[in-house]
Enzyme design. Structure first.
Site, PDB file in Angstrom:
ATOM      1  N   ARG A  60       0.831  -1.120   0.067  1.00 60.82           N
ATOM      2  CA  ARG A  60       0.041   0.024  -0.228  1.00 60.82           C
ATOM      3  C   ARG A  60       0.865   1.366  -0.012  1.00 60.82           C
ATOM      4  O   ARG A  60       0.438   2.123  -0.848  1.00 60.82           O
ATOM      5  CB  ARG A  60      -0.697  -0.044   1.200  1.00 60.82           C
ATOM      6  CG  ARG A  60      -2.110   0.826   1.335  1.00 60.82           C
ATOM      7  CD  ARG A  60      -2.946   0.845   2.245  1.00 60.82           C
ATOM      8  NE  ARG A  60      -3.462  -0.469   2.438  1.00 60.82           N
ATOM      9  CZ  ARG A  60      -4.429  -1.035   1.603  1.00 60.82           C
ATOM     10  NH1 ARG A  60      -4.935  -0.433   0.675  1.00 60.82           N
ATOM     11  NH2 ARG A  60      -4.794  -2.311   1.915  1.00 60.82           N
ATOM     12  N   LEU A  88      -5.689   4.372   0.222  1.00 65.03           N
ATOM     13  CA  LEU A  88      -4.457   4.870   0.135  1.00 65.03           C
ATOM     14  C   LEU A  88      -3.737   5.117   1.643  1.00 65.03           C
ATOM     15  O   LEU A  88      -4.117   5.437   2.352  1.00 65.03           O
ATOM     16  CB  LEU A  88      -4.268   6.314  -0.923  1.00 65.03           C
ATOM     17  CG  LEU A  88      -4.892   6.240  -2.036  1.00 65.03           C
ATOM     18  CD1 LEU A  88      -5.098   7.454  -2.548  1.00 65.03           C
ATOM     19  CD2 LEU A  88      -3.780   5.080  -3.022  1.00 65.03           C
ATOM     20  N   ASN A 102     -13.883  13.163  -1.188  1.00 65.49           N
ATOM     21  CA  ASN A 102     -14.405  11.767  -1.550  1.00 65.49           C
ATOM     22  C   ASN A 102     -15.964  11.916  -1.263  1.00 65.49           C
ATOM     23  O   ASN A 102     -16.601  12.866  -0.489  1.00 65.49           O
ATOM     24  CB  ASN A 102     -14.121  10.789  -0.327  1.00 65.49           C
ATOM     25  CG  ASN A 102     -14.401   9.410  -0.574  1.00 65.49           C
ATOM     26  OD1 ASN A 102     -14.223   8.837  -1.730  1.00 65.49           O
ATOM     27  ND2 ASN A 102     -15.042   8.688   0.397  1.00 65.49           N
ATOM     28  N   THR A 103     -16.531  11.230  -2.008  1.00 71.76           N
ATOM     29  CA  THR A 103     -18.001  11.072  -1.916  1.00 71.76           C
ATOM     30  C   THR A 103     -18.556   9.532  -1.651  1.00 71.76           C
ATOM     31  O   THR A 103     -17.856   8.488  -2.269  1.00 71.76           O
ATOM     32  CB  THR A 103     -18.602  11.393  -3.053  1.00 71.76           C
ATOM     33  OG1 THR A 103     -20.126  11.140  -3.052  1.00 71.76           O
ATOM     34  CG2 THR A 103     -18.271  10.827  -4.591  1.00 71.76           C
ATOM     35  N   HIS A 104     -19.216   9.279  -0.587  1.00 71.05           N
ATOM     36  CA  HIS A 104     -19.633   8.159  -0.018  1.00 71.05           C
ATOM     37  C   HIS A 104     -21.112   7.663   0.006  1.00 71.05           C
ATOM     38  O   HIS A 104     -22.085   8.824   0.508  1.00 71.05           O
ATOM     39  CB  HIS A 104     -18.957   7.854   1.258  1.00 71.05           C
ATOM     40  CG  HIS A 104     -19.133   6.635   2.011  1.00 71.05           C
ATOM     41  ND1 HIS A 104     -18.373   5.606   1.612  1.00 71.05           N
ATOM     42  CD2 HIS A 104     -20.058   6.169   2.784  1.00 71.05           C
ATOM     43  CE1 HIS A 104     -18.886   4.599   2.244  1.00 71.05           C
ATOM     44  NE2 HIS A 104     -20.158   4.741   3.189  1.00 71.05           N
ATOM     45  N   ALA A 137      -6.638   9.921   6.414  1.00 66.76           N
ATOM     46  CA  ALA A 137      -5.836   8.628   6.492  1.00 66.76           C
ATOM     47  C   ALA A 137      -7.062   7.546   6.963  1.00 66.76           C
ATOM     48  O   ALA A 137      -6.862   6.297   6.711  1.00 66.76           O
ATOM     49  CB  ALA A 137      -4.738   8.499   7.364  1.00 66.76           C
ATOM     50  N   ASP A 140     -13.005   6.861   5.263  1.00 66.55           N
ATOM     51  CA  ASP A 140     -14.486   7.322   5.275  1.00 66.55           C
ATOM     52  C   ASP A 140     -14.708   8.160   6.615  1.00 66.55           C
ATOM     53  O   ASP A 140     -15.768   8.449   7.209  1.00 66.55           O
ATOM     54  CB  ASP A 140     -15.758   6.419   5.244  1.00 66.55           C
ATOM     55  CG  ASP A 140     -15.434   5.653   4.045  1.00 66.55           C
ATOM     56  OD1 ASP A 140     -15.387   6.240   2.782  1.00 66.55           O
ATOM     57  OD2 ASP A 140     -15.884   4.336   3.698  1.00 66.55           O
TER      58      ASP A 140
HETATM   59  C1  GRF Z   1     -20.374   5.956  -5.907  1.00 66.26           C
HETATM   60  O1  GRF Z   1     -21.566   5.663  -5.164  1.00 66.26           O
HETATM   61  C2  GRF Z   1     -19.334   6.594  -4.840  1.00 66.26           C
HETATM   62  O2  GRF Z   1     -19.749   7.043  -3.747  1.00 66.26           O
HETATM   63  C3  GRF Z   1     -18.618   5.200  -4.335  1.00 66.26           C
HETATM   64  O3  GRF Z   1     -18.833   4.507  -5.810  1.00 66.26           O
HETATM   65  C4  GRF Z   1     -19.686   5.010  -6.708  1.00 66.26           C
HETATM   66  C5  GRF Z   1     -19.038   5.351  -7.897  1.00 66.26           C
HETATM   67  O4  GRF Z   1     -19.821   5.390  -9.111  1.00 66.26           O
HETATM   68  N1  GRF Z   1     -17.520   5.247  -3.687  1.00 66.26           N
HETATM   69  P1  GRF Z   1     -19.235   5.800 -10.440  1.00 66.26           P
HETATM   70  O5  GRF Z   1     -18.199   4.599 -10.817  1.00 66.26           O
HETATM   71  O6  GRF Z   1     -18.835   7.020 -10.638  1.00 66.26           O
HETATM   72  O7  GRF Z   1     -20.446   5.248 -11.316  1.00 66.26           O
END
Ligand code: GRF
Length: 183
Positions: A60, A88, A102-104, A137, A140
């Site tokens: 890693r 990472l 980041n989007t979660h 680090a 989420d």
């Molecule tokens: C999203 O829901 C994001 O939050 C998650 O993975 C998905 C990515 O979707 N970590 P895409 O590959 O952009 O369609």
């Protein structure tokens, strides 16, 4: 305007939304061959794979240093993870402190990790959503920039629920990225 790189691993529909919003993307990196790379190339954005191995052989720290060096070589200032599936090492969060986003697909701190949508269904909550945050680090975690709620509907599968959440992510993430790039 700050220079943005986007990290992807999958379908790349969120990258697609970022591009369609008119945001200038300097570089796209992926950890595997994926549709996200094709989207970048079609848009004329420099894109490459930093291939990772899975299992015990994965180093890693070394992998993260490779990604980090490429970002530095391109003078990237903001990094948006958009479905990037490799965790990472801390070094990159030290070097790019507060500017890795980041989007979660859950309302953090609930349902962290790469199985968030299935975990949401398994738990039986009726309301979920997405969280856009500054990455650290710790997986989420990190300061939350924006959240939006999405209902869980009867008969939802992992796919239908994830797609409903992604529709919201595609609308919100570009807005947040723009704000960060402009400040
Ligand atoms: C999203 O829901 C994001 O939050 C998650 O993975 C998905 C990515 O979707 N970590 P895409 O590959 O952009 O369609």
């Amino acid at each position: 305007m700050k220079k943005l790189a986007v990290l992807v691993s999958g379908a790349g529909s969120i990258l697609e939304a970022i591009i369609q919003d008119g945001i200038s993307v300097e570089l796209v990196l992926a950890d595997r061959e994926c549709r996200g790379l094709d989207i970048a190339k079609t848009a004329g954005i420099p894109a490459g794979v930093v291939e990772r191995v899975f299992g015990e052989k994965f180093n890693r720290e070394e992998y993260t240093r490779r990604i980090l060096q490429i970002l530095l070589d391109h003078e990237i200032e903001v990094v948006a993870m958009a479905g990037f599936m490799t965790v990472l090492a801390p070094i990159i969060f030290e070097e790019f402190e507060g500017v890795i986003l980041n989007t979660h697909p859950s309302l953090l701190p609930a349902f962290k990790g790469d199985n968030a949508v299935q975990d949401t269904l398994d738990y039986g909550v009726k309301l979920t959503g997405c969280t856009i945050h500054r990455a650290t680090a710790k997986l989420d975690e990190g300061p939350i920039l924006m959240q939006a709620a999405v209902p869980v509907l009867q008969g939802d599968t992992r796919e239908t629920l994830h797609e409903r959440i992604k529709q919201v992510e595609r609308a919100l993430y570009p807005r947040v990225i723009k704000q960060i790039l402009e400040t």
